[in-house]
Design a protein around this motif. Structure first.
Motif, mmCIF file in Angstrom:
data_model
loop_
_atom_site.group_PDB
_atom_site.id
_atom_site.type_symbol
_atom_site.label_atom_id
_atom_site.label_comp_id
_atom_site.label_asym_id
_atom_site.label_seq_id
_atom_site.Cartn_x
_atom_site.Cartn_y
_atom_site.Cartn_z
ATOM 1 N N THR B 44 47.844 40.271 43.110
ATOM 2 C CA THR B 44 46.448 40.021 43.482
ATOM 3 C C THR B 44 46.347 39.536 44.926
ATOM 4 O O THR B 44 45.474 39.948 45.675
ATOM 5 C CB THR B 44 45.832 38.983 42.521
ATOM 6 N N GLN B 86 40.289 41.287 39.499
ATOM 7 C CA GLN B 86 40.853 40.861 38.224
ATOM 8 C C GLN B 86 39.813 40.086 37.414
ATOM 9 O O GLN B 86 39.680 40.283 36.219
ATOM 10 C CB GLN B 86 42.079 39.988 38.499
ATOM 11 N N ASP B 166 42.472 45.945 40.004
ATOM 12 C CA ASP B 166 43.355 44.832 39.663
ATOM 13 C C ASP B 166 43.189 44.489 38.181
ATOM 14 O O ASP B 166 42.199 43.902 37.774
ATOM 15 C CB ASP B 166 43.020 43.617 40.543
ATOM 16 N N GLU B 167 44.164 44.868 37.402
ATOM 17 C CA GLU B 167 44.143 44.662 35.949
ATOM 18 C C GLU B 167 42.822 45.055 35.296
ATOM 19 O O GLU B 167 42.186 44.259 34.621
ATOM 20 C CB GLU B 167 44.473 43.204 35.619
HETATM 21 MG MG LIG Z 1 46.590 38.935 39.534
#
Ligand SMILES: [Mg+2]
Ligand SMILES: Nc1ncnc2c1ncn2[C@@H]1O[C@H](COP(=O)(O)OP(=O)(O)OP(=O)(O)O)[C@@H](O)[C@H]1O
Lengths: 422, 521
Positions: B44, B86, B166-167
């Motif tokens: 991240t 995220q 991100d995820e």
């Molecule tokens: Mg992360």
């Protein structure tokens, strides 16, 4: 594919609440019967003046009402509402009905008190409006700042400084425009301090605001007692005159109340409309609110959180400074120590009650103004209610209205939270 | 062909942490690059640097062979970079349109918002990429899966062509994740390039063109789905072999611990989300609560942890009626809760790790004596749990907000599992965790069960439900439509149940293979 599922809803008004409200309505009706109807004298008349004193444009003849008959009518109305609520219920209009009934009660109180006498209703309303002006400006100042996520409890201090500088420079220059200009500047400067402390240095916003309040009270009182109270020519500013607005001022009843005032009332009206539209319909407002709700999200979309917050707090200071000037340049014409008397704080309360929206905040301010004015008006008529009670009225009324009608508000999610990037 | 994006020797230090250690990364036009790494590896951080949210200490960013300087997201957006974060960056009280247009507003008459025009563009993007969403709804009323779509629309609205995810699948159901992969494939076909971060190895193997692994801030290797499998990826990430299956004996259920009868629960909008739900959990067994997100699991879990007042029905814990009890009462009776939304209900982000680890025991011995905090005990507790649960942090006094997403989750799990408890209610317990941590937390949950704790695991991760549960309850539209023994159903069958398909689970019914379809999905 995610489909839309329609869920059954829990009943909006729970049965318990429904019956409680019905009982409250019936109680109000009972109170009206016991207090007013029973004690009112037969054949008496209540006279309502509809035009504020000293104004001729748009004046209307007095309204003369048969006291007992009208009281009975009002009581029956509230009673019927209670009965309807008991058996059928007003559903989602319940709160509205409750609020209206409360006003009918107040109206009955007025009619009863003024029985056999004359009460200037126009004057009462106009007085309420004028009392509400600084509250409303304080409330709008709060809305501006808090919508961007900065709590501003320094409005009181900013107003005091605005009032003091306005009076001082207005007196020196003998020019109310220059007085107003310096008042705005004073508000702006105070706001700048608050902004730097709370945005740049991330000082707790309540602390920063408190400090500024104390500073504003102290400095304005010092300058006042040292100079303004001793040298009369430093505390004798000219006042903005009343300017009737062509055409509008001639509207019967409403004209004299709303459109025959000085610049402060008009600016308040314009500010209200402009802020309401700007906050919710423009790019400027969308960005401002986004910063108050979720600054990180705003940041990821390229919005400058820090700059937006500075702008909002500075504008908030300008509005507070303007509100302060009203005391000295718009109504009284001289500065007294601590003359704002908590109006800034009541403005903040109005902001909260008004759900952080300009229209809501100003409405709440008007309510405060009305009840603040009601007490003295009643005692003038020789009401038997002790004035300690009548001066509690604005606060009791707001609490009742808030608890019963407004309900839970929506705070900007990031209100009071400093923004840190990493 | 020249790469669209190159990161050269990016380095970023946080106090006490080297988050990125001279990372080089190359992204080709039209490829999906998967970025894999443990919790706290620095993924991240790297992406935040690329997007201008953090400033690197060293290193350069090149886009289309031009060196650019990214001081703020504005610079990144201008260079065509877009990011789905995220933790979602959406404003709940704004509509979809307002969220999407923010920062890039459609205007008319000067500064006035042109909502219809923006909404029309959103609809256009919706149809083009199959991202169905109503532009006029408020974000707070949308399920997370749809919120995700809004995030993607935000990128497309800005015409970004380097997309960072991100995820994105951490909060999605497997079906929703599959939909997302379709969209991603469509996007690269249209010439966009994607960096994709996930902890789910299946997804990496399925959708990536190239895989890059980082560990403790540095690149440790690169591979392709062709040359790798789950075991190999897991080993590359963690630096040791990881056991991807849960090891557990069969359960020996004891007395009833939690008993729920005819429960009805409404959400904040007063909609009834849980309707007439009854079940019980016994000591020493794990009940898996399966269901597509938004079918009432959240509200049910809230109710049985005291976070939400049921509108009717009853809850009994260890024989005592606790239908309207407070969360504190639940905690004191020995119930533990790993909440679904870790940042909202699980942690105080501005508090230290040590304080977060005692959030529900701070007033008790040994953490307090009378009203005095016992700093020594608090610190010792923190150090022990950080060690035990492998929370990656420079120290126990760091505020939790500075931890990586996965490490935040570990703090909650550590707090809840380290107490003597009789009931564990875990909602998405491994959301956002790397394989190594999942292995550890699963083994801890099983250990709790074996110690005689009753466990409820709610998860939208079907694999997790299948592996952990002794019994599985499937929720659909607010009702539990089946409770089955885990050994007696297949993953496919549970998947069908989750979609509201009624199936005959008796052997006779299975043989006939007849499936009664109540609704399509
Ligand atoms: Mg992360
Ligand atoms: N704002 C910050 N302040 C201090 N340290 C930070 C900050 N952000 C991240 N870190 C630290 O940097 C390291 C890398 O964090 P990062 O969030 O990049 O991990 P990640 O690879 O995304 O992990 P996850 O898979 O859990 O999301 C972690 O040790 C984390 O504690």
């Amino acid at each position: 594919m995610a489909e839309i599922i329609v869920h059954r809803k829990v009943e909006e008004i729970t049965p318990r609440r429904k019956y409680t409200i019905a009982v409250v309505l019936l109680l109000i009706a009972g109170l009206m019967t016991g207090l007013f109807v029973v004690t009112a004298s037969h054949d008496a008349f209540t006279t309502f003046g509809l035009t504020p004193g000293g104004i001729t444009r748009g004046s209307v003849p007095d309204l003369v009402l048969p006291t007992l008959e009208v009281l009975i009518g009002l009581t029956v109305l509230v009673g019927l509402a209670g009965i309807y609520q008991l058996f059928k219920g007003f559903g989602r209009f319940t709160n509205l009905v409750l609020g209206l009934s409360f006003f009918l009660f107040i109206f009955a109180l007025l009619i009863w008190t003024a029985s056999g006498k004359s009460l200037n209703l126009g004057g009462l309303l106009k007085g309420s409006l004028l009392l509400a002006v600084p509250i409303a400006l304080g409330a709008l100042s709060g809305v501006m700042s808090e919508r961007s996520g900065v709590v501003n409890i320094a409005i009181e201090g900013m107003m005091l400084m605005g009032a003091m500088t306005g009076a001082l420079f207005g007196s020196i220059t003998k020019n109310f425009w220059i007085g107003l200009g310096t008042a705005l500047l004073a508000g702006l400067l105070m706001a700048a301090i608050h902004a730097v402390l709370s945005i740049k240095y991330k000082v707790d916003q309540i602390i920063s605001g408190t400090v500024i309040n104390i500073f504003g009270a102290g400095l304005s009182s010092f300058i006042s007692s040292k100079f303004m109270q001793t040298y009369e020519y430093l505390n004798n500013p000219p006042i903005f005159p009343r300017v009737p607005i062509p055409v509008l001022a001639d509207i019967p009843f409403l004209g004299p109340i709303f459109f025959n005032n000085n610049i402060f009332v008009y600016v308040l009206m314009i500010l209200l409309i402009v802020m309401q539209i700007a906050l919710f319909q423009t790019r400027w407002g969308l960005r401002l609110r986004s910063v108050g709700e979720h600054p990180k999200a705003a940041d990821t979309l390229g919005i400058n959180v820090i700059r937006t917050r500075y702008m909002a707090v500075l504008l908030s200071g300008l509005i507070a400074g303007f509100g302060g000037a009203y005391f000295t340049l718009g109504s009284i014409g001289r500065f007294e120590e601590l003359m704002t008397a908590g109006k800034g704080f009541i403005g903040l309360a109005s902001m909260i009650f008004g759900n952080w929206s300009p229209v809501g905040a100003v409405s709440a301010s008007l309510l405060f103004g009305f009840f603040e004015n009601l007490g003295p008006s009643l005692s003038l008529l020789g009401s038997k209610i002790p004035n300690q009670f009548t001066s509690m009225l604005p606060y009791i009324a707001t609490m009742v209205i808030l608890a019963g009608v407004v309900g839970r508000g929506q705070v900007p999610a990031a209100d009071g939270v400093p923004y840190e990037k990493e | 062909m020249a790469p669209v994006l190159q990161l050269k020797s990016i380095t970023k230090r946080f106090p006490g942490v080297l988050a990125n250690d001279h990372i080089d990364l190359t992204l080709q036009q039209g490829e999906i690059l998967a970025l894999l790494g443990e919790n706290g590896a620095g993924k991240t951080t790297l992406m935040n640097i690329l997007y201008g949210l953090y400033q690197p200490d060293e290193g350069e960013i090149w886009v289309r062979e031009k060196k650019i300087s990214v001081h703020s997201p504005t610079d990144a957006i201008r260079a065509g970079i877009g990011m789905v974060h995220q933790h979602f960056m959406l404003i709940p009280v704004f509509t979809v349109t307002e969220n999407v247009m923010l920062g890039e507003e459609s205007l008319r008459y000067g500064d006035f918002l042109d909502r219809p025009k923006a909404a029309a563009r959103i609809r256009e993007i919706s149809t083009k990429y199959g991202l169905e969403v109503d532009p006029d709804t408020y974000i707070r009323d949308l399920p997370v899966g749809v919120q995700q779509r809004v995030e993607i629309i935000k990128l497309l609205y800005r015409e970004a062509d380097i997309l960072i995810f991100d995820e994105p699948t951490a909060v999605l159901t497997p079906q929703e994740a599959d939909e997302l992969f379709e969209i991603m494939r469509l996007l690269v076909k249209q010439g966009k390039s994607i960096i994709f971060i996930t902890h789910k190895l299946r997804e990496v193997l399925e959708v990536a063109d190239r895989i890059m692994v980082i560990r403790r801030g540095a690149v440790v290797g690169e591979t392709t789905p062709k040359d790798a499998d789950r075991e190999k990826l897991a080993a590359m990430m963690v630096g040791r072999a990881v056991n991807l299956e849960v090891e557990k004996e069969s359960a020996t259920p004891g007395d009833v611990v939690l008993e729920v009868r005819d429960l009805e629960v409404a959400n904040d909008q007063k909609q009834i989300m849980v309707e007439g739900v009854s079940f019980e959990i016994r000591a020493g067994e794990i009940l898996g609560l399966a269901g597509v997100q938004g079918n009432g699991q959240t509200e049910l879990v809230d109710a049985i942890t005291g976070m939400r007042r049921p509108t009717s029905g009853s809850i009994r814990l260890l024989g005592e009626t606790v239908t309207y009890a407070t969360p504190r009462k639940f905690t004191e009776m020995g119930s533990a809760h790993v909440p679904e939304d870790r940042q909202k209900d699980g942690l105080v982000l501005s508090f230290s790790i040590a304080d977060n680890l005692i959030l529900n025991t701070y007033y008790k011995e040994p953490f307090a004596r009378g009203v005095i905090r016992q700093e020594k005990a608090i610190l010792a507790n923190a150090e022990r749990l950080i060690e035990q649960f492998d929370v990656r942090t420079p120290g126990p006094l760091i505020h939790v907000g500075a931890l990586s997403g996965g490490n935040q989750q570990k703090v909650i799990v550590a707090r809840e599992l380290s107490r003597p408890i009789k009931l564990l209610v875990a909602s998405q317990p491994t959301r956002g965790l790397d394989v190594g941590s999942i292995e550890y937390i699963h083994s801890q949950i099983v250990k709790k069960r074996d110690e005689g704790c009753a466990v409820l695991v709610a998860s939208s991760e079907l694999d997790e439900i299948m592996e952990l549960s002794d019994r599985i309850a499937v929720m659909y539209r607010g009702k539990i439509i089946a409770i089955v023994n885990a050994g007696e159903v297949t993953k496919q069958e549970v998947g069908l149940l989750m979609a509201g398909v009624q199936i005959d689970l008796t052997d006779a019914g299975r043989k006939k293979g007849r499936v009664k379809v109540e609704s399509t999905f």
